[in-house]
Design a protein around this motif. Structure first.
Motif, PDB file in Angstrom:
ATOM      1  N   TRP A 129     -59.947  -3.433 -31.654  1.00 53.48           N
ATOM      2  CA  TRP A 129     -60.705  -4.057 -32.725  1.00 53.48           C
ATOM      3  C   TRP A 129     -61.321  -5.329 -32.160  1.00 53.48           C
ATOM      4  O   TRP A 129     -60.668  -6.081 -31.448  1.00 53.48           O
ATOM      5  CB  TRP A 129     -59.793  -4.396 -33.898  1.00 53.48           C
ATOM      6  CG  TRP A 129     -59.196  -3.213 -34.576  1.00 53.48           C
ATOM      7  CD1 TRP A 129     -58.218  -2.394 -34.093  1.00 53.48           C
ATOM      8  CD2 TRP A 129     -59.534  -2.714 -35.862  1.00 53.48           C
ATOM      9  NE1 TRP A 129     -57.922  -1.412 -35.002  1.00 53.48           N
ATOM     10  CE2 TRP A 129     -58.709  -1.587 -36.100  1.00 53.48           C
ATOM     11  CE3 TRP A 129     -60.446  -3.101 -36.851  1.00 53.48           C
ATOM     12  CZ2 TRP A 129     -58.779  -0.850 -37.280  1.00 53.48           C
ATOM     13  CZ3 TRP A 129     -60.510  -2.377 -38.028  1.00 53.48           C
ATOM     14  CH2 TRP A 129     -59.689  -1.257 -38.242  1.00 53.48           C
ATOM     15  N   GLN A 130     -62.584  -5.571 -32.483  1.00 54.05           N
ATOM     16  CA  GLN A 130     -63.277  -6.728 -31.923  1.00 54.05           C
ATOM     17  C   GLN A 130     -63.832  -7.611 -33.039  1.00 54.05           C
ATOM     18  O   GLN A 130     -64.566  -7.139 -33.912  1.00 54.05           O
ATOM     19  CB  GLN A 130     -64.415  -6.262 -31.011  1.00 54.05           C
ATOM     20  CG  GLN A 130     -65.177  -7.395 -30.346  1.00 54.05           C
ATOM     21  CD  GLN A 130     -66.066  -6.901 -29.233  1.00 54.05           C
ATOM     22  OE1 GLN A 130     -65.579  -6.360 -28.225  1.00 54.05           O
ATOM     23  NE2 GLN A 130     -67.367  -7.059 -29.389  1.00 54.05           N
ATOM     24  N   LEU A 131     -63.468  -8.878 -32.986  1.00 57.58           N
ATOM     25  CA  LEU A 131     -63.994  -9.852 -33.938  1.00 57.58           C
ATOM     26  C   LEU A 131     -65.125 -10.614 -33.271  1.00 57.58           C
ATOM     27  O   LEU A 131     -64.914 -11.269 -32.242  1.00 57.58           O
ATOM     28  CB  LEU A 131     -62.891 -10.815 -34.373  1.00 57.58           C
ATOM     29  CG  LEU A 131     -63.316 -11.936 -35.323  1.00 57.58           C
ATOM     30  CD1 LEU A 131     -63.790 -11.359 -36.658  1.00 57.58           C
ATOM     31  CD2 LEU A 131     -62.158 -12.919 -35.542  1.00 57.58           C
ATOM     32  N   PRO A 206     -57.668   2.050 -41.795  1.00 60.84           N
ATOM     33  CA  PRO A 206     -56.894   0.945 -42.367  1.00 60.84           C
ATOM     34  C   PRO A 206     -56.880  -0.246 -41.429  1.00 60.84           C
ATOM     35  O   PRO A 206     -56.809  -0.094 -40.206  1.00 60.84           O
ATOM     36  CB  PRO A 206     -55.489   1.547 -42.527  1.00 60.84           C
ATOM     37  CG  PRO A 206     -55.432   2.660 -41.532  1.00 60.84           C
ATOM     38  CD  PRO A 206     -56.831   3.198 -41.438  1.00 60.84           C
ATOM     39  N   LEU A 207     -56.958  -1.424 -42.000  1.00 63.55           N
ATOM     40  CA  LEU A 207     -56.915  -2.645 -41.204  1.00 63.55           C
ATOM     41  C   LEU A 207     -55.491  -2.829 -40.672  1.00 63.55           C
ATOM     42  O   LEU A 207     -54.533  -2.854 -41.451  1.00 63.55           O
ATOM     43  CB  LEU A 207     -57.316  -3.838 -42.074  1.00 63.55           C
ATOM     44  CG  LEU A 207     -57.492  -5.182 -41.385  1.00 63.55           C
ATOM     45  CD1 LEU A 207     -58.619  -5.139 -40.365  1.00 63.55           C
ATOM     46  CD2 LEU A 207     -57.764  -6.271 -42.431  1.00 63.55           C
ATOM     47  N   PRO A 208     -55.312  -2.962 -39.353  1.00 67.49           N
ATOM     48  CA  PRO A 208     -53.960  -2.983 -38.772  1.00 67.49           C
ATOM     49  C   PRO A 208     -53.274  -4.341 -38.893  1.00 67.49           C
ATOM     50  O   PRO A 208     -52.980  -5.006 -37.899  1.00 67.49           O
ATOM     51  CB  PRO A 208     -54.213  -2.600 -37.313  1.00 67.49           C
ATOM     52  CG  PRO A 208     -55.570  -3.142 -37.019  1.00 67.49           C
ATOM     53  CD  PRO A 208     -56.359  -2.968 -38.300  1.00 67.49           C
ATOM     54  N   ILE A 209     -53.025  -4.733 -40.130  1.00 67.06           N
ATOM     55  CA  ILE A 209     -52.331  -5.987 -40.384  1.00 67.06           C
ATOM     56  C   ILE A 209     -51.056  -5.680 -41.150  1.00 67.06           C
ATOM     57  O   ILE A 209     -51.098  -5.066 -42.215  1.00 67.06           O
ATOM     58  CB  ILE A 209     -53.205  -6.974 -41.175  1.00 67.06           C
ATOM     59  CG1 ILE A 209     -54.400  -7.422 -40.331  1.00 67.06           C
ATOM     60  CG2 ILE A 209     -52.391  -8.190 -41.608  1.00 67.06           C
ATOM     61  CD1 ILE A 209     -55.356  -8.347 -41.049  1.00 67.06           C
ATOM     62  N   CYS A 218     -49.125 -10.007 -39.314  1.00 65.50           N
ATOM     63  CA  CYS A 218     -49.240  -9.685 -37.897  1.00 65.50           C
ATOM     64  C   CYS A 218     -50.338  -8.656 -37.706  1.00 65.50           C
ATOM     65  O   CYS A 218     -50.334  -7.604 -38.360  1.00 65.50           O
ATOM     66  CB  CYS A 218     -47.910  -9.144 -37.356  1.00 65.50           C
ATOM     67  SG  CYS A 218     -47.991  -8.541 -35.646  1.00 65.50           S
ATOM     68  N   PHE A 219     -51.305  -8.945 -36.840  1.00 63.44           N
ATOM     69  CA  PHE A 219     -52.315  -7.967 -36.433  1.00 63.44           C
ATOM     70  C   PHE A 219     -51.699  -7.203 -35.263  1.00 63.44           C
ATOM     71  O   PHE A 219     -51.487  -7.763 -34.177  1.00 63.44           O
ATOM     72  CB  PHE A 219     -53.606  -8.676 -36.002  1.00 63.44           C
ATOM     73  CG  PHE A 219     -54.797  -7.756 -35.902  1.00 63.44           C
ATOM     74  CD1 PHE A 219     -55.689  -7.661 -36.945  1.00 63.44           C
ATOM     75  CD2 PHE A 219     -55.012  -6.984 -34.758  1.00 63.44           C
ATOM     76  CE1 PHE A 219     -56.803  -6.804 -36.856  1.00 63.44           C
ATOM     77  CE2 PHE A 219     -56.095  -6.133 -34.676  1.00 63.44           C
ATOM     78  CZ  PHE A 219     -57.000  -6.047 -35.713  1.00 63.44           C
ATOM     79  N   TYR A 220     -51.403  -5.905 -35.476  1.00 57.43           N
ATOM     80  CA  TYR A 220     -50.518  -5.216 -34.533  1.00 57.43           C
ATOM     81  C   TYR A 220     -51.224  -4.286 -33.546  1.00 57.43           C
ATOM     82  O   TYR A 220     -50.545  -3.608 -32.764  1.00 57.43           O
ATOM     83  CB  TYR A 220     -49.446  -4.425 -35.295  1.00 57.43           C
ATOM     84  CG  TYR A 220     -49.973  -3.457 -36.335  1.00 57.43           C
ATOM     85  CD1 TYR A 220     -50.488  -2.227 -35.967  1.00 57.43           C
ATOM     86  CD2 TYR A 220     -49.937  -3.782 -37.682  1.00 57.43           C
ATOM     87  CE1 TYR A 220     -50.973  -1.337 -36.904  1.00 57.43           C
ATOM     88  CE2 TYR A 220     -50.415  -2.900 -38.631  1.00 57.43           C
ATOM     89  CZ  TYR A 220     -50.915  -1.691 -38.244  1.00 57.43           C
ATOM     90  OH  TYR A 220     -51.396  -0.819 -39.192  1.00 57.43           O
ATOM     91  N   GLU A 221     -52.546  -4.227 -33.533  1.00 56.07           N
ATOM     92  CA  GLU A 221     -53.228  -3.418 -32.532  1.00 56.07           C
ATOM     93  C   GLU A 221     -53.992  -4.311 -31.564  1.00 56.07           C
ATOM     94  O   GLU A 221     -54.153  -5.506 -31.768  1.00 56.07           O
ATOM     95  CB  GLU A 221     -54.153  -2.399 -33.201  1.00 56.07           C
ATOM     96  CG  GLU A 221     -53.403  -1.285 -33.902  1.00 56.07           C
ATOM     97  CD  GLU A 221     -54.304  -0.152 -34.360  1.00 56.07           C
ATOM     98  OE1 GLU A 221     -55.535  -0.253 -34.192  1.00 56.07           O
ATOM     99  OE2 GLU A 221     -53.777   0.828 -34.896  1.00 56.07           O
TER     100      GLU A 221
END
Length: 227
Positions: A129-131, A206-209, A218-221
């Motif tokens: 995932w890229q912000l 799904p957002l991995p939080i 926790c952002f887990y990916e």
């Protein structure tokens, strides 16, 4: 992600369990009846199942028996209000891998699924995932750009720059530029719910939080933060 199919007829609990599984890093398919389970179950995709046994259109035990007879390599956890020793023995005898009572802590369900996945040698897909801070957008692993508000960008920045680590509510609120002592915690919870819905609606992922109860997120990916 590992695909989990959930069978639970009670709407509120089904929603709660589905969101919990998403937060734990699974891709959860939610079903409310035996008929819906049969309609949505895909043997090549679903590797784990969480099944209630008291259902409006039949018994979950009969479903488990059919699944075992079909030979599908499926990890099955019964999650039921029926929690006597006899109930548990019957469920395990018919083919379930684990039997949990609905009164248990959801962390026990998470640990049970994780242990089952390890035993079955299932692996989570590696995703990135890229912000993108400058344009304020989130790039999902399936190449969908999600536009972000300033507040959403700040929350994701706080979490994604420490991906894999637990980030406290106090740290997130500070990163939002607010005073933690006077900050209404419900605002952060509401923002996170809206952000999760937005990401899943626009990207299908799904957002991995993961929510850390009463402590943070926790952002887990795998993630990358860039300008």
């Amino acid at each position: 992600m590992i695909d989990v199919i959930l069978l639970e007829d009670e709407p509120v609990l089904r929603q709660e369990l589905g969101e919990f599984l998403d937060e734990e890093g699974y891709r959860a398919t939610r079903t409310a009846s035996l008929a819906e389970f049969e309609q949505h179950f895909q043997a090549h995709r679903h590797h784990l199942a969480v099944i209630d046994i008291g259902l409006p259109d039949g018994s979950g035990l009969q479903l488990i028996q059919r699944l075992r007879q079909s030979g599908h390599p499926l990890g099955i956890v019964i999650f039921s209000a029926k929690g006597t020793t006899a109930d548990k023995i019957g469920g395990l005898d018919i083919g379930a891998d684990h039997y949990l009572s609905k009164g248990c802590d959801l962390e026990e369900l998470s640990a049970t699924l994780a242990a089952l996945a390890r035993r079955m040698e299932l692996r989570q897909e590696k995703t990135l995932w890229q912000l993108e801070v400058g344009p304020r957008r989130l790039l999902t692993p399936n190449a969908v750009h999600i536009p972000l508000s300033q507040q959403d960008m700040l929350v994701l920045h706080s979490l994604m720059q420490q991906a894999g680590n637990n980030v406290s509510r106090e740290q997130i609120v500070q990163d939002l530029g607010a005073d933690f002592m006077h900050y209404d915690q419900r605002r952060l919870d509401s923002q996170m719910r809206r952000l999760r819905r937005k990401v899943e609606t626009l990207s299908g992922q799904p957002l991995p939080i993961k929510t850390l109860r009463n402590s943070g997120y926790c952002f887990y990916e795998r993630s990358r933060v860039c300008g």
